[in-house]
Design a protein around this motif. Structure first.
Motif, short mmCIF file in Angstrom:
data_model
loop_
_atom_site.label_atom_id
_atom_site.label_comp_id
_atom_site.label_asym_id
_atom_site.label_seq_id
_atom_site.Cartn_x
_atom_site.Cartn_y
_atom_site.Cartn_z
N ASP A 138 -2.21 15.63 3.96
CA ASP A 138 -2.95 14.45 4.42
C ASP A 138 -2.94 14.32 5.94
N ARG B 226 -6.72 13.77 -8.00
CA ARG B 226 -6.84 14.94 -7.13
C ARG B 226 -7.63 16.05 -7.79
N ASP C 156 0.90 -1.16 0.00
CA ASP C 156 0.00 0.00 0.00
C ASP C 156 0.93 1.21 0.00
N THR D 214 2.16 13.40 -6.17
CA THR D 214 2.84 14.03 -7.30
C THR D 214 4.11 14.73 -6.79
O1 PRX Z 1 -4.31 11.94 -0.31
C1 PRX Z 1 -3.19 11.17 -0.69
C2 PRX Z 1 -3.62 10.15 -1.74
O2 PRX Z 1 -3.36 10.75 -2.99
C3 PRX Z 1 -2.79 12.04 -2.80
C4 PRX Z 1 -1.78 12.31 -3.88
O3 PRX Z 1 -2.43 12.40 -5.11
P1 PRX Z 1 -1.58 12.56 -6.42
O4 PRX Z 1 -0.59 13.64 -6.25
O5 PRX Z 1 -2.54 12.68 -7.54
O6 PRX Z 1 -0.78 11.23 -6.54
C5 PRX Z 1 -1.47 10.02 -6.59
C6 PRX Z 1 -0.48 8.91 -6.83
C7 PRX Z 1 0.69 8.92 -5.97
C8 PRX Z 1 -2.19 12.02 -1.43
O7 PRX Z 1 -2.02 13.32 -0.91
N1 PRX Z 1 -2.88 8.89 -1.63
C9 PRX Z 1 -1.88 8.45 -2.43
N2 PRX Z 1 -1.51 7.22 -2.07
C10 PRX Z 1 -2.27 6.85 -1.02
C11 PRX Z 1 -3.13 7.93 -0.72
N3 PRX Z 1 -4.00 7.87 0.30
C12 PRX Z 1 -4.01 6.74 1.05
N4 PRX Z 1 -3.22 5.68 0.83
C13 PRX Z 1 -2.33 5.69 -0.20
N5 PRX Z 1 -1.59 4.62 -0.42
#
Ligand code: PRX
Length: 652
Positions: free
Chosen positions: A499, A525, A405, A410
């Motif tokens: 987060d 996002r 997990d 980004t």
């Molecule tokens: O809220 C967290 C969630 O995805 C966000 C990042 O989104 P983005 O920049 O579009 O990247 C997505 C791919 C890495 C984070 O701030 N997030 C990402 N991975 C997880 C997660 N929430 C929970 N568990 C995860 N494994």
């Protein structure tokens, strides 16, 4: 909560074999942070010239990693494998309609060189120029990225689901010189078109001089003379030799626009050396890909996962990466398992939304195929719920595979909190522990102190790491304000992810989701401000507030409270709902359409006019309102909205 310990046979051959080895790495980083990174940078990267400084924090949060070094990411991902892996599959492509292509490292080398020569010779692209890539999931998208990296151009990929308006904004913000696109591609066996979106995005003033069109589906497109060129034609005459540009460690590699809690999307900037180092190291540690393995990440290259874990990470380590054009539930929910069987996939990486869909629509599908080649299953993008996790673990992984997990963003460039498949005992829906070298801590936002077992706080990273965001394109103040403004540890601003998270009694980290005005729809996002700005473009809308609401498949859905202008004369709310979503489709794209819209008589506001989103979030989730509402400008609004929700229950 019981743990699932790593598969013993797998652990024996893993790069990190047990928790002692994990702890040794963590200790090494804690004792000598720069020495830790130096040892990996020296051995993992093929430097053209060595660096003189591992980490320069003198201008923090603007930091430099491996300053003075020269390298090239395309060289790191392609050229250096030619001696040892020239006939190995670099990319296995499966098209939507089942068409297949295997691209060896040698073939990839030629393709990238030709593409790089095309950009240089025909389009005059030079080091530092911005190139927007608006492409479907076809191998040419990866060639384009690597061609840019080879000549030092900065690519900015815009996800193919974004609208012309969204594409235009990103092109203008980056002042891009060139757009690379395709005529279209295939989805559920039908051709769809992309080029017309580019045409629309370029109408009016633009910085773009040339458009390169990959002819994928040969549907008719409009060609603008002197601006649009066929890739398929131009590439024919290009030499397959192109010297890689020696890039400074801190030269930009790419921009990727992402949503924040305020304003328009920001161009997250990643630079060369630190990014590629961590992309490669996490591929090796987290997926533990071996020389003969076949690895598949189902993301789209329009998102950071596609950048780091379809293209850069796997190729930097010399792995075989699968690229898939289609939809994983088409023609049925057995498609991914059929592909796992056919290609003997060893590592499979996807998002909770996909896992939920595959679980709900095809619970029995994995059993129809031989998927015993799987060793590591990954998840990313949003919190995963325990039932989906369990199905993934038990049915897909046959209780034999580690589930990683992976928590990251980004901005982090690569994983930051994740199990290591041969070492970390896992528990459902838990990202577990920071990766070695990443000083990730859950802090109390008020005191800046690390929270204790069982407590929640803000997920922060308290030391710079190599693959961290280097800036917001064209807006250094926004970079500092967005990421280093909220939490201070020992008086020093630290990186805050946006987060919330908590520790369990073993120090394991569970990410609970965004604490800012960002919604995570199917792992994508969305800034509430962005969606609100789009909705406000509808002439009948007076006010709007957008919040997230739990959604069975998407994780979160978009819920908009809309106040219509008193003279709008709306008779049919359903029509209005459709119209508003049409505006969103035009302004942002399909991914941002609202699941629910409540036409409210007003919004709960403080006397100073601030919309109380916390209240709206609670109402959307059906939670009790714990906040004192007596100080609101008009407290009765809350009750009115709650009544409306009750009345519409079942339809909303
Ligand atoms: O809220 C967290 C969630 O995805 C966000 C990042 O989104 P983005 O920049 O579009 O990247 C997505 C791919 C890495 C984070 O701030 N997030 C990402 N991975 C997880 C997660 N929430 C929970 N568990 C995860 N494994």
């Amino acid at each position: 909560m019981s743990f699932y310990t790593p598969n013993k046979a797998f652990a024996k051959n893993a790069r990190v074999k047990n928790m002692c080895e994990y702890q040794e790495l963590v200790d090494k980083a804690n004792e000598d942070y720069e020495g830790f990174w130096d040892s990996f940078a020296k051995t993992k990267i093929d430097w053209f010239e060595p660096y003189h400084t591992v980490l320069d924090e003198s201008n923090a949060p603007f930091v430099k990693w491996f300053d003075g070094g020269k390298l090239n990411v395309a060289y790191q991902c392609v050229d250096r494998h030619i001696n040892t892996r020239k006939n190995k599959a670099a990319i296995i492509f499966e098209g939507d309609r089942g068409d297949k292509q295997i691209i060896t490292y040698l073939e990839l080398y030629y393709q990238v060189n030709r593409f790089a020569n095309l950009l240089k010779e025909d389009f005059g692209v030079q080091k530092g120029d911005r190139v927007v890539i608006y492409m479907p999931m076809i191998p040419e998208a990866a060639f384009a990225m690597l061609a840019c990296a080879r000549i030092g151009a900065i690519h900015s990929i815009v996800f193919g689901g974004f609208s012309a308006e969204a594409l235009r904004d990103r092109i203008l913000d980056a002042e891009a010189k060139v757009v690379i696109t395709a005529d279209g591609a295939y989805r559920k066996e039908k051709p769809y078109m992309l080029k017309h979106v580019v045409d629309e995005a370029l109408s009016g003033d633009t910085t773009v001089q040339k458009v390169l069109v990959v002819e994928r589906n040969n549907e008719d497109v409009i060609w603008v003379a002197g601006r649009d060129y066929s890739y398929n034609e131009l590439i024919k005459s290009k030499s397959s030799i192109c010297k890689p540009e020696p890039m400074g460690s801190e030269d930009p590699l790419f921009l990727l626009y992402t949503s924040g809690s305020t304003g328009k999307p920001k161009g997250v900037q990643h630079n060369t050396a630190g990014y590629i180092l961590w992309a490669q190291m996490t591929m090796e540690w987290v997926f533990d890909v071996k020389e003969n393995d076949t690895y598949w990440c189902t993301a789209d290259i329009g998102w950071i996962t596609g950048h780091t874990y379809i293209v850069y990470g796997p190729l930097a380590m010399g792995a075989t990466t699968v690229m898939f054009e289609g939809v994983i539930t088409y023609p049925d929910a057995g498609r991914p398992w059929k592909m796992v069987e056919e290609y003997k996939i060893n590592q499979f990486y996807t998002a909770p939304t996909a896992i939920r869909v595959l679980h709900k629509t095809g619970e029995e599908e994995p059993k129809k195929y031989d998927i015993s080649s799987l060793k590591v299953l990954g998840t990313v993008g949003e919190p995963i719920d325990p039932p989906a996790w369990k199905w993934y673990y038990e049915v897909v992984g046959n209780a034999q595979c580690a589930i990683v997990d992976t928590y990251w963003q980004t901005e982090t460039g690569g994983h930051v909190v994740s199990p290591l498949p041969g070492a970390t005992p896992i528990k459902p829906a838990c990202a577990t522990l920071p990766l070695p070298g990443i000083i990730a801590e859950i802090l109390d936002p008020k005191t800046g102190k690390k929270v204790g077992a069982g407590e929640s706080g803000y997920m922060c990273i308290t030391r710079p790491w190599p693959s961290m965001i280097r800036g917001v394109w064209g807006d250094s103040q926004r970079f500092e304000k967005s990421y280093f403004g909220d939490v201070k540890k020992d008086g020093k601003a630290v990186y805050f992810t946006g987060d919330g998270a908590n520790y369990d009694k073993n120090g394991y980290i569970t990410i609970t989701g965004r604490v800012d005005d960002v919604i995570n729809v199917s792992g994508h996002r969305m800034g509430t401000a962005e969606v609100e700005a789009a909705i406000k473009k509808h002439p009948n809308v007076a006010e709007v507030a957008v919040v997230g609401k739990p959604h069975e498949i998407k994780g979160e859905g978009i819920f908009a409270y809309v106040v219509l202008k008193s003279d709008s004369g709306i008779a049919d709310e359903l029509e209005e709902f459709k119209m508003i979503n049409k505006v969103i489709q035009k302004e942002i794209g399909n991914i941002a359409v609202c699941d629910d819209i409540l036409f409210a008589p007003g919004l709960p506001k403080t006397r100073s006019g601030k919309i109380m989103r916390r209240i709206l979030r609670a109402i959307a989730k059906g939670e009790a309102i714990t906040q004192d509402i007596s100080t609101l400008e008009d407290p009765s609004i809350v009750e009115k909205i709650e009544m409306m929700i009750k009345r519409t229950k079942g339809t909303l």
